[in-house]
Design a protein around this motif. Structure first.
Motif, short mmCIF file in Angstrom:
data_model
loop_
_atom_site.label_atom_id
_atom_site.label_comp_id
_atom_site.label_asym_id
_atom_site.label_seq_id
_atom_site.Cartn_x
_atom_site.Cartn_y
_atom_site.Cartn_z
N ALA A 1 -5.02 -7.09 -3.88
CA ALA A 1 -3.90 -7.73 -3.18
C ALA A 1 -2.56 -7.18 -3.68
N PHE A 2 -2.46 -6.96 -5.01
CA PHE A 2 -1.22 -6.43 -5.57
C PHE A 2 -0.97 -5.00 -5.08
N ALA A 3 -2.03 -4.18 -5.06
CA ALA A 3 -1.87 -2.80 -4.61
C ALA A 3 -1.45 -2.75 -3.15
N LEU A 4 -2.06 -3.59 -2.31
CA LEU A 4 -1.69 -3.61 -0.90
C LEU A 4 -0.26 -4.09 -0.71
N GLU A 5 0.12 -5.11 -1.44
CA GLU A 5 1.50 -5.62 -1.34
C GLU A 5 2.50 -4.58 -1.81
N PHE A 6 2.15 -3.83 -2.85
CA PHE A 6 3.04 -2.78 -3.37
C PHE A 6 3.24 -1.68 -2.33
#
Length: 218
Positions: free
Chosen positions: A192-197
């Motif tokens: 989720a963090f990678a996609l949001e980044f």
């Protein structure tokens, strides 16, 4: 046949639309016509004077720009607060209504509602505050030297306060149905963090490119 200084039309300044740039320069006495008289237009920065033949009798079109009026920091912060409030309220309220009506808004309706809210806010407050609407946009503009760093904390504070006000207003209106406006990752936190980044990077790239490059705006 004697030639006299005939004023040509104003030419576009070297940096059109630059805030604070003078429209007319001071008059200097070192420019004189062929008949010994002072040429006042030659000393104006807004004009480009050439010697025209008398038989040519035609001047180019006039082009001259005025600097935009100054906007106080209080008005900028107020516009940023109102714009962020409208965006958060509209986008989150649509998601809550979609959950309350068992998905009647659909994903296209959710995206369209948020996009229209962003468009309305930019058109109504963009000329005042720039319509950052996001701390990431404010920091990106400051990092690229298109926004003063000393105004960053004030803008971010206005954005956070507007978000809190919108959240409490939604809670009072739609309580207890609040799950539709909450982002809950369906995968792991790392994914989720990678996609949001990645999504945030793409957003900042497009926003800064369109908002700071005059060729893109035109």
């Amino acid at each position: 046949m004697d030639h006299e200084d005939v004023p040509s039309a104003p030419s576009t300044p070297a940096t059109p639309g630059t805030p604070g740039a003078p429209l007319f320069g001071g008059f200097r006495g070192d420019h004189r016509g062929t008949n010994g008289r002072k040429s006042l237009l030659k000393s104006c920065k807004c004009f480009s004077v050439e010697e025209w033949a008398i038989e040519d009798g035609r001047l180019p079109s006039v082009s001259c720009s005025l600097p935009p009026p100054p906007v106080s920091l209080a008005r900028k912060v107020g516009a940023e607060f109102v714009g962020t409030l409208i965006l958060i309220f509209a986008g989150t309220a649509t998601a809550i209504v979609n959950q309350k009506t068992q998905g009647s808004e659909t994903l296209i309706g959710l995206a369209g509602s948020t996009g229209l809210a962003v468009m309305v806010v930019i058109l109504s407050t963009g000329h005042i505050s720039g319509a950052h609407l996001n701390p990431a946009v404010t920091i990106a503009f400051a990092a690229l030297k298109h926004f003063p760093w000393k105004h960053v904390p004030v803008y971010i504070g206005a954005q956070i306060m507007a978000s809190l006000c919108a959240a409490f207003a939604l809670k009072g209106i739609f309580h207890p149905i609040m799950g539709g406006g909450v982002t809950v990752p369906s995968a792991g936190y790392g994914e989720a963090f990678a996609l949001e980044f990645i999504i945030s990077f793409n957003l900042m790239f497009v926003v800064t490119a369109v908002a700071t490059d005059t060729r893109a705006v035109s």
